[in-house]
Design an enzyme around this catalytic site. Sequence first.
Site, short mmCIF file in Angstrom:
data_model
loop_
_atom_site.label_atom_id
_atom_site.label_comp_id
_atom_site.label_asym_id
_atom_site.label_seq_id
_atom_site.Cartn_x
_atom_site.Cartn_y
_atom_site.Cartn_z
N ASP A 164 -64.19 28.29 -38.47
CA ASP A 164 -64.71 29.17 -39.23
C ASP A 164 -65.99 28.76 -39.68
OD1 ASP A 164 -65.39 30.53 -41.76
OD2 ASP A 164 -63.63 29.65 -42.89
N TRP B 83 -61.58 26.05 -48.26
CA TRP B 83 -61.00 27.11 -46.90
C TRP B 83 -60.34 26.65 -45.84
CZ3 TRP B 83 -61.99 31.43 -48.65
CH2 TRP B 83 -62.97 31.68 -49.72
N LYS C 275 -72.66 35.59 -45.98
CA LYS C 275 -73.68 34.17 -46.47
C LYS C 275 -74.90 34.24 -45.57
CE LYS C 275 -69.42 33.04 -48.22
NZ LYS C 275 -67.98 32.68 -48.00
C1 LIG Z 1 -66.67 32.87 -47.93
C2 LIG Z 1 -65.71 32.24 -47.03
C3 LIG Z 1 -64.56 32.59 -46.44
C4 LIG Z 1 -64.07 33.88 -46.96
O1 LIG Z 1 -64.61 35.01 -46.65
P1 LIG Z 1 -64.40 36.45 -47.12
O2 LIG Z 1 -65.11 37.47 -46.12
O3 LIG Z 1 -64.63 36.63 -48.68
O4 LIG Z 1 -62.95 36.66 -46.51
C5 LIG Z 1 -63.75 31.99 -45.66
N1 LIG Z 1 -64.23 30.84 -45.10
C6 LIG Z 1 -65.48 30.20 -45.58
C7 LIG Z 1 -66.10 28.78 -44.95
C8 LIG Z 1 -66.39 30.85 -46.67
O5 LIG Z 1 -67.71 30.25 -47.02
#
Ligand SMILES: *Cc1c(COP(=O)(O)O)cnc(C)c1O
Length: 359
Positions: free
Chosen positions: A171, A101, A195
């Site tokens: 993030d 990511w 998540k």
């Molecule tokens: C799942 C995830 C993403 C991507 O998320 P989307 O909502 O599918 O764009 C980005 N960063 C992390 C750390 C993730 O776990």
Amino acid sequence: MTIHNFNAGPAALPASVLQRVREELLDYRGRGMSILEMSHRSKEYEAVNADAEARFKRLAGVGDGWRALFLQGGASLQFAMAPLNLVPPGGHADIVITGAWGEKAHEEASRARASRIAASMKDTGYRRVPRRDEVRVSPGASYVHLTTNETIHGVQWHDLPDLGGVPIVADMSSDIFCRPCGFSRFTLVYAGAQKNLGPSGVTVVLLREEALARETGDVPVILRYSTHLKNSSLYNTPPAFAVYVLGLVLEWIEESGGLPAMQAANQAKAALLYDAIDGSGGFYQGHAEKEARSIMNVTFRLPGAEREEAFLKEAAKEGMIGLAGHRSVGGCRASIYNAVPLASVQALASLMRDFARRG
Ligand SMILES: *Cc1c(COP(=O)(O)O)cnc(C)c1O
């Protein structure tokens, strides 16, 4: 059969939240219709939106000067939106890459503005986070971007580094609200809800209003944080149902004892799985180095693809789903977010021990 849901995202939701959604689905709090059918300009929805923001800020422990926005486009859109809004043309962001990511955050920031790598753990196979002396903040960086939990590799920061005053953007898609984490040391934090916070379709952006002092005349209106701030996330039609469910999940977190309670439960769950790995005499190999092990995504391998396949099959027979590693790295991954019950993790740990004994 009881399903034990170890999906990485969309992922398990608290059973009590799903029940509440069912109870309220056809007749939302006596209004005679479903929240799914309501105008986002209605008093009812405005209350859902305002309540979710208030709860989010309360849980994050931030007050005046902070806002929480509910946006679409996933965390992936934030890879572009953060640099567009926080980096002036000609400027750059610094990215710490701790996994897949972080790589994406870097690629998108390079496209949106410019991006430099402050540290990359690629050479370690994404098994740990950098030490403070491995992070090189470049002069003039608008901010440093971190991924607090790398969902695919199962690597998590446990002590965020002191970067000496440079703004930090994070993030937190896969570990937001898994523990208390001192949100006020960040400038902007974002997380896709699917998540740890709710269903897919909504992404939360928590930011300091003062971070938006920069002129954003070159940024399309829909991509400006200022647009969504001015309209309290109601500039255009929001993902209303997702925000409603998110609000219920936040209420569930508060009623369960807040972030300290989440942390205690998550640490206990993670310890069960890491103990099964460490006590297997090398049968299971954890991916992350011990100090960087994630309490959200537990990644491990068995001796060989055949064993892995047999293990996943047995697990599925016991109702345990979502345990295959991400398609880019293989192996196994158990995602044990806030809403995954202890009983599910106990069942998995017990299967792991049993499977290893049988070889
Ligand atoms: C799942 C995830 C993403 C991507 O998320 P989307 O909502 O599918 O764009 C980005 N960063 C992390 C750390 C993730 O776990």
